[in-house]
Design a protein around this motif. Structure first.
Motif, PDB file in Angstrom:
ATOM      1  N   ARG A  78      -4.733  -2.686   0.893  1.00 37.12           N
ATOM      2  CA  ARG A  78      -4.812  -1.524   0.017  1.00 37.12           C
ATOM      3  C   ARG A  78      -6.379  -1.653  -0.659  1.00 37.12           C
ATOM      4  N   GLU A  98       3.796   2.642  -1.437  1.00 35.12           N
ATOM      5  CA  GLU A  98       3.172   2.972   0.059  1.00 35.12           C
ATOM      6  C   GLU A  98       3.972   2.107   0.812  1.00 35.12           C
ATOM      7  N   LYS A 101       6.961   4.131   1.354  1.00 36.55           N
ATOM      8  CA  LYS A 101       6.801   5.279   2.159  1.00 36.55           C
ATOM      9  C   LYS A 101       6.634   5.121   3.736  1.00 36.55           C
TER      10      LYS A 101
END
Length: 281
Positions: A78, A98, A101
């Motif tokens: 990230r 994230e 997801k």
């Protein structure tokens, strides 16, 4: 930036996704990943590692594992510039969201990079339970809890299925490292609460307890390591009481909309603690 997800993994349709959030875990992340890789299952699973800009060797260790197990591990590195601020403080929320997801499995498990699993049949046992009990949205189990002095004890869980009516008065069960839940997050991911509430695991629990039943399993599945810099321990008592009071308000406003649940699931207790802390000033 994504390290090893540019090419399609060998496992194209995993049944379970394990999401690992890691930051400054160089002493622990190898043990965590080894415990996940040791899972014995009759199905394919993937490990999604979100490395959140560590400045120690955490990222390097994750890269070694991702290269060694490219068929199982998907490593996401990230960008620190994407971190989400909640109540003025930088958090790991972007990484957490994230990871969720990215999950392709029908079921999801979570394990922070400084915790680890101790039962190599955890996935198999919990998948089998959820598959046989479609009305259950989330299952959790017993775990080993490490104290500040590094001694530990078992947080025992009984085999039980909690009905929705009972869950209205319960704000949390188990530890997040023991959970397995259904990958049914579409409505949650568009809910403003995910950018407001300070504890994402509590948000998930509040969300899943209105999606179906929640079940406990007595086997011991994980080791929860004491973390002196954890979200609760790094706060003053007044801040903690305030944040707990606020999160219950957010649950009411954005998830369950039930005044009964709001008044009976712990909100009153935390509001009282917050008011008392103000009066002591």
């Amino acid at each position: 930036m994504i390290t090893n997800d540019s090419a399609l993994p060998i496992i194209s349709s995993p049944l379970v996704s394990i999401c690992v959030q890691t930051f400054q875990h160089e002493e622990y992340i190898a043990q965590c990943l080894d415990s996940l890789l040791s899972q014995k299952t009759e199905f394919d699973f993937e490990i999604i590692v979100g490395e959140d800009g560590s400045v120690d060797r955490t990222g390097e260790i994750c890269e070694i594992y991702a290269k060694k197990y490219p068929e199982t591990i998907r490593l996401f590195k990230r960008d620190p510039n994407n971190k989400i601020f909640i109540r003025g403080k930088k958090t790991g929320r972007f990484n957490f969201l994230e990871n969720l997801k990215a999950a392709r499995g029908k079921f999801i498990c979570l394990c922070d990079g400084d915790d680890y699993w101790i039962d190599n049949e955890k996935l198999q046992k919990q998948y089998q339970f959820l598959n046989e009990n479609p009305e259950v949205s989330l299952v959790y189990s017993s775990y080993i809890h490490q104290r500040q002095n590094l001694s530990s004890f078992v947080e025992a869980v009984q085999d039980r299925i909690f009905e929705p009516e009972v869950l209205k008065t319960i704000h949390y069960l188990g530890h997040v490292s023991t959970w397995m839940f259904r990958n049914d997050l579409k409505s949650l991911m568009s809910n403003p609460i995910i950018y407001k509430a300070f504890a994402m695991d509590m948000v998930l629990f509040s969300y899943f307890k209105i999606k179906g039943k929640i079940a406990g399993q007595s086997f011991t599945s994980s080791f929860y390591r004491y973390n002196s810099s954890g979200i609760f321990r790094s706060k003053k008592k007044q801040e903690t009481a305030r944040d707990f009071a606020m999160i219950h308000f957010y649950f009411f406003r954005y998830i369950h909309f039930s005044m009964y649940t709001f008044l009976t699931s712990g909100s009153g207790y935390f509001f009282k603690k917050y008011i008392k802390s103000l009066l002591r000033i």
